[in-house]
Design a protein around this motif. Structure first.
Motif, mmCIF file in Angstrom:
data_model
loop_
_atom_site.group_PDB
_atom_site.id
_atom_site.type_symbol
_atom_site.label_atom_id
_atom_site.label_comp_id
_atom_site.label_asym_id
_atom_site.label_seq_id
_atom_site.Cartn_x
_atom_site.Cartn_y
_atom_site.Cartn_z
ATOM 1 N N VAL A 1 35.249 -49.234 -73.147
ATOM 2 C CA VAL A 1 33.962 -48.591 -73.390
ATOM 3 C C VAL A 1 34.181 -47.307 -74.180
ATOM 4 N N VAL A 2 33.577 -47.234 -75.366
ATOM 5 C CA VAL A 2 33.702 -46.061 -76.226
ATOM 6 C C VAL A 2 32.312 -45.556 -76.594
ATOM 7 N N PHE A 3 32.076 -44.258 -76.408
ATOM 8 C CA PHE A 3 30.842 -43.610 -76.833
ATOM 9 C C PHE A 3 31.173 -42.734 -78.035
ATOM 10 N N THR A 4 30.446 -42.915 -79.122
ATOM 11 C CA THR A 4 30.698 -42.076 -80.285
ATOM 12 C C THR A 4 29.387 -41.608 -80.895
ATOM 13 N N SER A 5 29.408 -40.428 -81.472
ATOM 14 C CA SER A 5 28.222 -39.846 -82.093
ATOM 15 C C SER A 5 28.636 -38.535 -82.733
ATOM 16 N N ALA A 6 27.777 -38.004 -83.587
ATOM 17 C CA ALA A 6 28.006 -36.660 -84.122
ATOM 18 C C ALA A 6 27.598 -35.598 -83.118
ATOM 19 N N THR A 7 26.875 -36.019 -82.044
ATOM 20 C CA THR A 7 26.350 -35.043 -81.078
ATOM 21 C C THR A 7 26.491 -35.579 -79.653
ATOM 22 N N LEU A 8 27.693 -35.531 -79.113
ATOM 23 C CA LEU A 8 27.913 -35.897 -77.715
ATOM 24 C C LEU A 8 28.089 -34.665 -76.831
ATOM 25 N N SER A 9 28.449 -33.540 -77.436
ATOM 26 C CA SER A 9 28.725 -32.327 -76.663
ATOM 27 C C SER A 9 27.705 -31.246 -77.000
ATOM 28 N N THR A 10 27.624 -30.255 -76.119
ATOM 29 C CA THR A 10 26.841 -29.053 -76.398
ATOM 30 C C THR A 10 27.727 -27.857 -76.088
ATOM 31 N N GLN A 11 27.876 -27.003 -77.101
ATOM 32 C CA GLN A 11 28.722 -25.813 -76.988
ATOM 33 C C GLN A 11 30.136 -26.179 -76.528
ATOM 34 N N GLY A 12 30.630 -27.319 -77.060
ATOM 35 C CA GLY A 12 32.000 -27.733 -76.789
ATOM 36 C C GLY A 12 32.218 -28.470 -75.492
ATOM 37 N N SER A 13 31.179 -28.688 -74.694
ATOM 38 C CA SER A 13 31.321 -29.339 -73.391
ATOM 39 C C SER A 13 30.671 -30.727 -73.416
ATOM 40 N N PHE A 14 31.331 -31.690 -72.754
ATOM 41 C CA PHE A 14 30.785 -33.039 -72.631
ATOM 42 C C PHE A 14 30.089 -33.242 -71.282
ATOM 43 N N SER A 15 29.728 -32.164 -70.608
ATOM 44 C CA SER A 15 29.150 -32.258 -69.259
ATOM 45 C C SER A 15 27.838 -33.031 -69.253
ATOM 46 N N THR A 16 27.050 -32.915 -70.330
ATOM 47 C CA THR A 16 25.782 -33.653 -70.382
ATOM 48 C C THR A 16 26.039 -35.160 -70.382
ATOM 49 N N MET A 17 26.999 -35.622 -71.177
ATOM 50 C CA MET A 17 27.341 -37.041 -71.198
ATOM 51 C C MET A 17 27.935 -37.487 -69.864
ATOM 52 N N GLU A 18 28.731 -36.628 -69.237
ATOM 53 C CA GLU A 18 29.322 -36.976 -67.947
ATOM 54 C C GLU A 18 28.238 -37.154 -66.887
ATOM 55 N N ARG A 19 27.240 -36.263 -66.880
ATOM 56 C CA ARG A 19 26.147 -36.400 -65.917
ATOM 57 C C ARG A 19 25.296 -37.629 -66.221
ATOM 58 N N MET A 20 25.133 -37.935 -67.504
ATOM 59 C CA MET A 20 24.304 -39.067 -67.902
ATOM 60 C C MET A 20 24.926 -40.401 -67.498
ATOM 61 N N THR A 21 26.247 -40.512 -67.645
ATOM 62 C CA THR A 21 26.936 -41.794 -67.436
ATOM 63 C C THR A 21 27.692 -41.881 -66.120
ATOM 64 N N GLY A 22 27.943 -40.736 -65.475
ATOM 65 C CA GLY A 22 28.771 -40.737 -64.279
ATOM 66 C C GLY A 22 30.251 -40.876 -64.572
#
Length: 633
Positions: free
Chosen positions: A431-452
């Motif tokens: 499973v690979v997630f890719t995009s130009a905008t996965l992080s905010t201010q250098g953190s992937f915490s939003t994606m981690e909360r979204m996907t678990g």
């Protein structure tokens, strides 16, 4: 079924460990030597991303791979995923949020065809579109004998001769007319006389035979993911034989991995397909279908049908009376009252009684078509009761909302991120997630909360463009506040002035259909001397193609924030009509409550990151090449 595509691998390898080593060496050769020889720029960001994706695929470890605009992330994941698919003997799913990106991948001069031709790879990629992009022959016949519509004759003529019934073949048909002939989820395909012989069935057979890639939307992927879960649950319970016969097979074929391009946009399709939907019309249609056999059924069954109808009307009437309309959001809050819970319980109990009567009736008609048809109704009613039972849980365990456009009640488990994580990992695929905008201010915490997926590997590279020299920004400071009565008209006027000064060549990005309709009304009263391409007036891919070719046109809509690639002079102005903060809908409210329970500020942890990711995506439409120049407003 596994395919012997490994025989067409562009390099030799001996073991799984050796495969990873040889894949890395081959990618180095392609990106450092072969593609530059063909005129492509050498980009270190692209090569680093390709290596990270290759490693994640080989180790079946989830990966968040952010690559800024212009890095060439599409080539990075295509080449890595191609070799992995051939090694495993099963295709990789390429899932994206927009039809524009799907077409960019699969069209004759698209990215996949380009790589296949330049590197002589013979790539076998097939498009699995949303079923709603295909006609239903039964609905076509209904239109034939229905009222007049502009363009009806041409549409019927095309439908008669089309093999796949794909909307892309008639892109000039508007949404309203197409909705009268397209497949939709309310159709009962399992009882259709054309089942297995319609255009949609032909399309499914086509993409099930894909060797390397199946390209689809996020919505299709998650429909398939959750339907597989339902099917496996039925099989584990050893459900009665008739139900298994009518249980639909998964929409997508077996796959070895999935790459989510525009991976930041998976949440909406994931939760929509995870949740249970309840529609009054669906219940009444089941009752109507059973009543069609009234001359052959017992009186007790027919009385039970009437009771279900009465309780369904009472329950949905109560729900509608407690809905809190929102002028912009698609998901509306519901102020639940105790009486509505009682109505849900009564409806559930009456459906269970009806199922008992149907079971008895089907036994009396065992071995006949009537018996088989009645068993199908038991299964459909199961879906209704499973949704109703979710309402009996604690309100802290579920999220509910009302979709006014489809007249549907949605119920979603509160821990949807954990369920998504478990389901993705249970398939034991990469499973690979890719995009130009996965992080905010250098953190992937939003994606981690979204996907678990807190344990996912992370890869992040910036854009290869010099945005300081390529982009100018315009931020009007003289407009009234956005809550002022005069804001919309003043903003719309300024928007038109910018378009006129730029001589068209613009995309206007809006946040809701209501906002789009208001702007269209304003423009009709204050026309511009440029072709205006409005979302909904034709197929979206067709609109983007027209926009690319007409260097004075303007593209306006709510669905063009991502996946639109228009390099050169056709696009030199991007207008963000309003900052894309998320609406205060039930799902966002649930996310805010979850982060607040963890001691975080909801605005900083939920609202602002969601806005910034979408804003960056919108701005990313402007600069697609080193030679591009433009204005952001």
């Amino acid at each position: 079924m596994s395919k012997l595509r490994w025989l067409e691998m562009p390099f030799k390898y001996s073991t799984s460990d050796d495969f990873e080593k040889q894949l890395t060496a081959w990618l180095s050769d392609v990106f450092y030597e072969r593609l530059p020889e063909q005129g492509f720029e050498l980009r270190d960001e692209q090569i680093y991303t390709a290596f990270r994706i290759a490693k994640a695929l080989c180790h079946r470890h989830p990966l968040f791979a952010e690559a800024g605009s212009g890095t060439g992330k599409t080539f990075a994941y295509l080449l890595s995923a191609l070799c992995y698919a051939r090694m495993r003997g099963k295709p990789v799913i390429l899932s994206s949020a927009s039809t524009a990106l799907q077409q960019q991948l699969t069209k004759p001069d698209g990215d996949i065809a380009t790589l296949s031709r330049l590197l002589k790879l013979n790539i076998d990629a097939r498009l699995a579109k949303d079923p709603r992009n295909h006609i239903c022959p039964i609905r076509v016949e209904n239109l034939r004998y229905g009222p007049r519509h502009k363009g009806k004759a041409q549409l019927l003529k095309w439908a008669k001769q089309s093999k796949l019934g794909d909307r892309a073949e008639v892109p000039e048909v508007g949404d309203e007319l197409w909705s009268l002939v397209s497949w939709n989820g309310a159709l009962y395909c399992d009882r259709c006389s054309r089942r297995g012989y319609c255009q949609l069935s032909a399309m499914r057979r086509h993409f099930w035979e894909a060797g390397d890639f199946v390209v689809c939307s996020h919505d299709i992927f998650f429909q398939d993911l959750w339907s597989r879960q339902d099917r496996e649950h039925v099989e584990k319970l050893q459900h009665f034989k008739a139900a298994r016969q009518h249980e639909p097979r998964p929409y997508l074929p077996e796959y070895s991995g999935v790459v989510f391009d525009e991976g930041h946009l998976i949440e909406q399709p994931a939760i929509s397909n995870l949740g249970q939907s309840l529609r009054e019309k669906a219940v009444l249609d089941i009752a109507k279908g059973i009543r069609a056999y009234s001359k052959m059924c017992r009186l007790e069954l027919l009385l039970s049908v009437e009771l279900v109808e009465a309780h369904a009307k009472r329950f949905f009437s109560r729900v509608r009376s407690q809905v809190v309309p929102h002028p912009e959001a698609e998901r509306w809050h519901i102020n639940w009252q105790e009486e509505t819970g009682e109505a849900a319980m009564q409806l559930c109990q009456s459906i269970e009684q009806l199922q008992d009567h149907i079971a008895i009736e089907s036994q009396l008609h065992m071995g006949t078509s009537l018996g088989e048809d009645l068993n199908v109704y038991i299964e459909r009613l199961d879906r209704v009761t499973s949704g109703l039972r979710m309402l009996f849980k604690s309100w802290t365990e579920i999220v509910t909302w009302w979709d006014d456009e489809t007249d549907t009640l949605w119920i979603l488990p509160d821990k949807f991120a954990n369920m998504l994580r478990d389901r993705l990992l249970s398939r034991r695929v990469s499973v690979v997630f890719t995009s130009a905008t996965l992080s905010t201010q250098g953190s992937f915490s939003t994606m981690e909360r979204m996907t678990g997926l807190n344990e996912a590997w992370c890869s992040r590279v910036g854009t290869s463009f010099d945005l300081v020299s390529q982009v100018k920004a315009y931020l009007p400071e003289d407009l009234p506040g956005s809550d002022a009565d005069t804001w919309f008209e003043t903003a719309a006027k300024r928007c038109m002035e910018l378009i006129e000064a730029n001589q068209g060549r613009a995309i206007v990005l809006l946040n809701s259909q209501r906002e789009l309709a208001r702007l269209k009304e304003y423009v009709n009263e204050h026309p511009l001397p440029y072709p205006l391409l409005w979302e909904g007036s034709a197929d979206r891919g067709h609109l983007v193609d027209r926009f690319r070719k007409d260097l004075s046109s303007v593209l306006l809509g709510t669905s063009f924030w991502e996946g639109i690639d228009v390099p050169g002079d056709a696009l030199t102005l991007v207008i963000i009509f309003r900052l894309p903060y998320p609406w205060n809908d039930p799902v966002m409210a649930a996310k805010r409550q979850m982060v607040e329970r963890d001691g975080l500020d909801a605005r900083e942890a939920v609202d602002r990151p969601a806005m910034l990711i979408k804003l960056r995506q919108g701005f990313g439409r402007l600069i697609r090449r080193q030679s591009d120049r433009g204005l952001l407003a």
